[in-house]
Design a protein around this motif. Structure first.
Motif, short mmCIF file in Angstrom:
data_model
loop_
_atom_site.label_atom_id
_atom_site.label_comp_id
_atom_site.label_asym_id
_atom_site.label_seq_id
_atom_site.Cartn_x
_atom_site.Cartn_y
_atom_site.Cartn_z
N LYS A 146 0.82 -1.21 0.00
CA LYS A 146 0.00 0.00 0.00
C LYS A 146 0.86 1.26 0.00
O LYS A 146 0.54 2.25 -0.66
N GLU A 147 1.96 1.22 0.75
CA GLU A 147 2.83 2.39 0.83
C GLU A 147 3.47 2.71 -0.52
O GLU A 147 3.52 3.87 -0.94
N LEU A 148 3.96 1.66 -1.22
CA LEU A 148 4.60 1.89 -2.51
C LEU A 148 3.58 2.37 -3.55
O LEU A 148 3.87 3.27 -4.34
N ILE A 149 2.39 1.78 -3.54
CA ILE A 149 1.34 2.21 -4.46
C ILE A 149 1.00 3.68 -4.21
O ILE A 149 0.86 4.48 -5.15
N ALA A 150 0.89 4.06 -2.94
CA ALA A 150 0.56 5.45 -2.60
C ALA A 150 1.66 6.40 -3.08
O ALA A 150 1.36 7.48 -3.62
N ASN A 151 2.93 6.00 -2.91
CA ASN A 151 4.04 6.84 -3.35
C ASN A 151 4.04 7.02 -4.87
O ASN A 151 4.29 8.12 -5.38
N ILE A 152 3.77 5.92 -5.59
CA ILE A 152 3.73 5.99 -7.06
C ILE A 152 2.60 6.91 -7.52
O ILE A 152 2.77 7.73 -8.42
N GLY A 210 23.88 16.88 -5.49
CA GLY A 210 23.47 16.74 -6.88
C GLY A 210 22.26 17.58 -7.23
O GLY A 210 22.04 17.93 -8.39
N ASN A 211 21.45 17.88 -6.19
CA ASN A 211 20.28 18.75 -6.38
C ASN A 211 20.56 20.17 -5.90
O ASN A 211 19.63 20.96 -5.72
N GLN A 212 21.86 20.46 -5.66
CA GLN A 212 22.31 21.78 -5.20
C GLN A 212 21.61 22.19 -3.91
O GLN A 212 21.14 23.33 -3.75
N LEU A 213 21.52 21.23 -2.97
CA LEU A 213 20.91 21.46 -1.67
C LEU A 213 21.85 21.02 -0.56
O LEU A 213 22.73 20.18 -0.78
N THR A 214 21.67 21.58 0.61
CA THR A 214 22.34 21.04 1.78
C THR A 214 21.58 19.79 2.21
O THR A 214 20.45 19.56 1.76
N LEU A 215 22.17 18.99 3.09
CA LEU A 215 21.50 17.77 3.54
C LEU A 215 20.19 18.11 4.25
O LEU A 215 19.17 17.41 4.07
N GLU A 216 20.18 19.17 5.04
CA GLU A 216 18.97 19.56 5.75
C GLU A 216 17.89 20.03 4.77
O GLU A 216 16.71 19.70 4.91
N GLU A 217 18.29 20.80 3.75
CA GLU A 217 17.34 21.24 2.74
C GLU A 217 16.78 20.04 1.97
O GLU A 217 15.60 20.01 1.61
N PHE A 218 17.65 19.06 1.71
CA PHE A 218 17.23 17.85 1.01
C PHE A 218 16.20 17.10 1.86
O PHE A 218 15.18 16.62 1.35
N ARG A 219 16.47 17.00 3.17
CA ARG A 219 15.53 16.32 4.09
C ARG A 219 14.18 17.03 4.07
O ARG A 219 13.12 16.38 4.01
N GLN A 220 14.21 18.37 4.12
CA GLN A 220 12.96 19.13 4.11
C GLN A 220 12.18 18.92 2.82
O GLN A 220 10.95 18.86 2.82
N SER A 221 12.91 18.80 1.68
CA SER A 221 12.23 18.59 0.40
C SER A 221 11.53 17.23 0.38
O SER A 221 10.44 17.10 -0.21
N ILE A 222 12.14 16.22 1.01
CA ILE A 222 11.52 14.89 1.09
C ILE A 222 10.25 14.96 1.94
O ILE A 222 9.19 14.43 1.56
N VAL A 223 10.35 15.63 3.08
CA VAL A 223 9.20 15.75 3.99
C VAL A 223 8.08 16.54 3.33
O VAL A 223 6.90 16.20 3.46
N GLY A 257 5.51 14.78 1.41
CA GLY A 257 4.62 13.89 2.14
C GLY A 257 5.23 12.56 2.50
O GLY A 257 4.52 11.62 2.89
N LEU A 258 6.57 12.43 2.37
CA LEU A 258 7.25 11.17 2.66
C LEU A 258 7.88 11.21 4.04
O LEU A 258 8.27 12.27 4.54
N ASP A 259 7.97 10.05 4.67
CA ASP A 259 8.64 9.91 5.96
C ASP A 259 10.15 9.83 5.69
O ASP A 259 10.61 8.91 5.02
N TYR A 260 10.91 10.79 6.23
CA TYR A 260 12.34 10.86 5.90
C TYR A 260 13.10 9.63 6.38
O TYR A 260 13.99 9.14 5.68
N GLU A 261 12.77 9.12 7.56
CA GLU A 261 13.48 7.94 8.06
C GLU A 261 13.23 6.72 7.18
O GLU A 261 14.13 5.92 6.94
N LYS A 262 11.99 6.59 6.71
CA LYS A 262 11.68 5.49 5.78
C LYS A 262 12.41 5.69 4.46
O LYS A 262 12.93 4.73 3.88
N TYR A 263 12.44 6.94 3.99
CA TYR A 263 13.17 7.24 2.75
C TYR A 263 14.64 6.89 2.92
O TYR A 263 15.25 6.30 2.02
#
Length: 426
Positions: A44-50, A107-120, A123-129
């Motif tokens: 269900k999680e993968l289907i939702a992400n897709i 690679g996306n010209q972001l800091t790690l924290e900015e990258f984490r925020q973009s994932i969140v 709507g994704l769970d960063y720890e799961k990502y």
């Protein structure tokens, strides 16, 4: 099966503590894969992400039933590969994972924290990502280790390809290909092959009538890239399987070809786009390094501190870099004083190449982490390399390797599934 028993026992414990308690299904097994399982929550999680990504990209998807089939296939493959990784003892440390995520952020010209925020924000769970990235790294290592040994490239093959490349006028052309594979079942009969051919012909008919290639690939393809809409990415004519390159060479964007009979089934290929090959000037660098590999008795922090002290001694003139490498480095180049020689940095671990790219000639880096351990490195030279015969041979080898890796990877995965115990649960 132990995993299944644990799930059942936990469910019984939580749901059966009181005769009056209402039974609530926490999760269930969607498929048994050898000694492991695929859980319904994972499906269900993968289907939702897709679906989320498809919505953002304004991309159409097949029916929920067809999408579920493809998602189940992917998760079963992931489970099989993870089991092999566990048997091989392949592990990705937190430090390696953090370095990979940092590289992805850069690679996306972001800091790690900015990258984490973009994932969140998506709507994704960063720890799961984060754990999914770890699993992908393990999967990649398993594939490389398992498929690499199946590939042999003879000197004659390289000579033949070099000769063919000299005669080609389209070496600077790259094609972005879409691929749909109508698979044969294990040990197919003539009836099975005829049925696959009929399905392939139907797909061709739909595509020629203007149906969406991505949607059909997700719904129907048995290829590893099905959930990416069958996108094989950009390829030079020499990187493709020979069956594809002979048909595609010189054709126009939007052309559809097939069905093409292969050992795995019938392939349908579409030219999604065409571009001139991006020419990048090749630079080689000369360098040396000292590597300290963390272990059970040597922590990451201790390894980093050791290298800081080595660097200070070298800069103060109290020690020689080469002698320190011979005495302390865990790398195979320690006997040569850590000398790596003239090398194209693209062959190295990305973190190592990135660290060297920031150095001036004769400068010594601060300690940095790669997948091999902790390093300090010194840049001793930088040069631009002309296109030599050796470079052409290396390029021919890489083209042949990529072509064979793609085919052997598909065969390896099919054999893996054919030999596995897989039970789909209703």
């Amino acid at each position: 099966m132990k995993t299944i028993l644990k799930i059942c026992a936990l469910s019984a414990l939580l749901m059966g503590t009181s005769p009056q308690a209402k039974e609530v299904e926490l999760d269930r097994v969607a498929a048994v894969v050898n000694s492991g399982v695929v859980l319904e929550s994972e499906v269900k999680e993968l289907i939702a992400n897709i679906k989320t990504q498809a919505s953002k990209n304004d991309q159409s998807l097949p029916s929920d039933k067809a999408l579920r089939v493809q998602v189940m296939d992917k998760l079963i493959n992931d489970q099989l590969i993870a089991q092999i990784g566990e048997r091989m003892g392949i592990q990705i440390s937190d430090a390696q994972l953090d370095q990979t995520l940092t590289n992805m952020a850069q690679g996306n010209q972001l800091t790690l924290e900015e990258f984490r925020q973009s994932i969140v924000s998506e709507g994704l769970d960063y720890e799961k990502y984060r754990e999914n990235v770890r699993n992908e790294l393990v999967s990649g290592e398993v594939k490389r280790n398992s498929v690499r040994r199946r590939i042999y490239i003879s000197p004659q093959e390289i000579t033949n390809l070099l000769s063919a490349m000299k005669q080609q006028t389209n070496n600077d052309i790259e094609y972005r290909l879409g691929h749909i594979l109508i698979e044969f079942p294990p040990e197919p009969t003539q009836e099975d092959m005829n049925a696959a051919k009929e399905r392939a012909d139907k797909v061709i008919e739909l595509l020629n009538k203007g149906s969406d290639f991505t949607k059909i690939a997700i719904a129907s393809s048995g290829g590893a890239e099905a959930l990416k809409g069958g996108d094989l990415g950009w390829k030079n004519i020499n990187e493709m399987p020979t069956l594809f390159s002979e048909i595609i060479d010189g054709k126009d964007k939007g052309s559809v070809f097939g069905p093409i009979r292969t050992g795995l089934g019938f392939s349908i290929v579409k030219i999604l786009d065409i571009r001139g090959r991006q020419i990048v000037e090749v630079e080689e660098i000369n360098s040396r390094h000292i590597l300290i590999e963390p272990s059970i008795i040597l922590s990451d922090a201790k390894a980093e501190q050791m290298l800081k002290e080595f660097r200070e001694q070298i800069l103060a003139g109290e020690a020689d870099f080469g002698e320190m490498a011979k005495e302390h480095s865990d790398g195979p180049t320690s006997v040569k004083g850590g000398e790596l020689g003239w090398t194209d940095p693209k062959v190295w671990d990305p973190a190592f190449a990135d660290a060297l790219a920031k150095l001036k000639i004769d400068e010594i880096s601060m300690p940095f982490r790669t997948s091999f351990g902790w390093h300090i490195a010194q840049l001793t030279g930088r040069r631009t390399l002309d296109a030599t015969q050796q470079m052409n041979e290396n390029r021919a080898y890489q083209l042949l390797y990529k072509r064979k890796f793609s085919m052997e990877s598909a065969r390896w995965l099919k054999e893996l599934r054919d030999e596995a115990y897989i039970e789909m649960m209703d």
